[in-house]
Design a protein around this motif. Structure first.
Motif, PDB file in Angstrom:
ATOM      1  N   ARG A  66       0.840  -1.206   0.000  1.00  0.00           N
ATOM      2  CA  ARG A  66       0.000   0.000   0.000  1.00  0.00           C
ATOM      3  C   ARG A  66       0.878   1.261   0.000  1.00  0.00           C
ATOM      4  NH1 ARG A  66      -4.933   1.707   3.898  1.00  0.00           N
ATOM      5  NH2 ARG A  66      -5.964   0.181   2.631  1.00  0.00           N
ATOM      6  N   PHE A  67       1.904   1.261   0.835  1.00  0.00           N
ATOM      7  CA  PHE A  67       2.817   2.396   0.916  1.00  0.00           C
ATOM      8  C   PHE A  67       3.509   2.636  -0.426  1.00  0.00           C
ATOM      9  CE2 PHE A  67       7.317   3.603   1.552  1.00  0.00           C
ATOM     10  CZ  PHE A  67       7.123   4.931   1.906  1.00  0.00           C
ATOM     11  N   ALA A  68       4.072   1.580  -1.014  1.00  0.00           N
ATOM     12  CA  ALA A  68       4.775   1.709  -2.295  1.00  0.00           C
ATOM     13  C   ALA A  68       3.835   2.214  -3.378  1.00  0.00           C
ATOM     14  CB  ALA A  68       5.389   0.365  -2.693  1.00  0.00           C
ATOM     15  N   ARG A  69       2.620   1.739  -3.389  1.00  0.00           N
ATOM     16  CA  ARG A  69       1.629   2.181  -4.376  1.00  0.00           C
ATOM     17  C   ARG A  69       1.312   3.663  -4.187  1.00  0.00           C
ATOM     18  NH1 ARG A  69      -1.533  -1.879  -3.936  1.00  0.00           N
ATOM     19  NH2 ARG A  69      -2.735  -1.052  -2.206  1.00  0.00           N
ATOM     20  N   ARG A  70       1.169   4.097  -2.933  1.00  0.00           N
ATOM     21  CA  ARG A  70       0.860   5.498  -2.648  1.00  0.00           C
ATOM     22  C   ARG A  70       1.980   6.421  -3.135  1.00  0.00           C
ATOM     23  NH1 ARG A  70       0.022   5.784   3.137  1.00  0.00           N
ATOM     24  NH2 ARG A  70       2.237   6.209   3.297  1.00  0.00           N
ATOM     25  N   VAL A  71       3.222   6.055  -2.852  1.00  0.00           N
ATOM     26  CA  VAL A  71       4.352   6.878  -3.292  1.00  0.00           C
ATOM     27  C   VAL A  71       4.468   6.834  -4.815  1.00  0.00           C
ATOM     28  CG1 VAL A  71       6.855   7.193  -3.152  1.00  0.00           C
ATOM     29  CG2 VAL A  71       5.561   6.632  -1.097  1.00  0.00           C
TER      30      VAL A  71
END
Length: 188
Positions: A66-71
Motif C-alpha cells: 500500500r505504501f509503495a503504491r501510494r508513493v
C-alpha cells in the motif's frame, strides 16, 4: 432469555489496521511493530489482526505494498502533468527536492522496506514493482536507459537530501538531472 451479542459494524477496520501498521513501523521500525502495538494504534481488538491477516508478515507485506503504491501514484502524477521534456526535467527536480519522501516517516518506511527487500524475495518483488512503475512514468519522457538512471538519481538524491547534514541544493539537483538527461550542454 440470553442477550445476543451485538457485533460492531466497522467496515474500515482492515484499512485502519494497514494504516496503523505503517504508522507503527514508521515510529518503531519493523522489529518493534508487534501485533499488540498495531492493534492499539488502530484501536481494534488484537483478534482483529488475526481475523484480517494471516500473520504479521502478511500484514507487513500488504501495508508496504500500500505504501509503495501510494508513493508511486504521487510519482506518476507528478510526471503525468509534464507536456515536454523540459517540464519532465522540472518535475524530476521537484520530486527530489519537494514531492517524494518529504515526510520523515516515509523515509523511515522506505528504508525499512529496503531492509526487508535485501533479505526477502517477496519484499524485493515489491521494490522491483515500485522501481518499474517509476521507470515507466519516466519513460514517457526519456529513453529507457535515461529513465533507469534518473530513477536511481531520484532515489539516491532523495536519501541524501533527507540524511546528509549538507544536502544538495536545488541548483545542484537541476544540474544532476540535466547531466543525466543530456541537457548539460545547455547549462554551460
Amino acid at each position: 432469555m440470553s442477550e445476543r451479542r451485538v457485533r460492531r459494524h466497522d467496515p474500515g477496520r482492515r484499512e485502519r489496521i494497514l494504516d496503523a501498521c505503517l504508522d507503527v513501523v514508521g515510529e518503531v521500525g519493523v522489529a518493534g511493530a508487534t501485533t499488540r502495538r498495531i492493534a492499539a494504534a488502530a484501536d481494534v481488538p488484537l483478534g482483529s489482526i488475526t481475523y484480517h491477516f494471516d500473520g504479521t508478515d502478511a500484514l507487513l507485506h500488504e501495508a508496504f505494498e500500500r505504501f509503495a503504491r501510494r508513493v508511486s501514484d504521487r510519482f506518476e502524477a507528478s510526471l503525468s502533468g509534464a507536456a515536454d521534456v523540459e517540464q519532465a526535467r522540472s518535475a524530476v527536480v521537484d520530486l527530489i527536492t519537494v514531492d517524494v519522501l518529504t515526510d520523515p516517516q516515509e523515509l523511515v518506511l522506505t528504508h525499512e522496506l529496503y531492509t526487508l527487500a535485501a533479505r526477502d524475495p517477496r519484499y524485493r518483488r515489491l521494490t522491483h514493482a515500485w522501481m518499474a512503475r517509476s521507470r515507466h512514468a519516466l519513460e514517457r519522457h526519456f529513453p529507457p536507459a535515461t529513465a533507469r538512471l534518473l530513477d536511481a538519481l531520484v532515489e539516491g538524491l532523495t536519501i541524501h537530501r533527507a540524511l546528509d547534514t549538507e544536502p544538495h541544493g536545488r541548483d545542484e539537483v537541476v544540474r544532476a538531472v540535466a547531466l543525466v538527461t543530456g541537457a548539460d550542454r545547455d547549462l554551460g
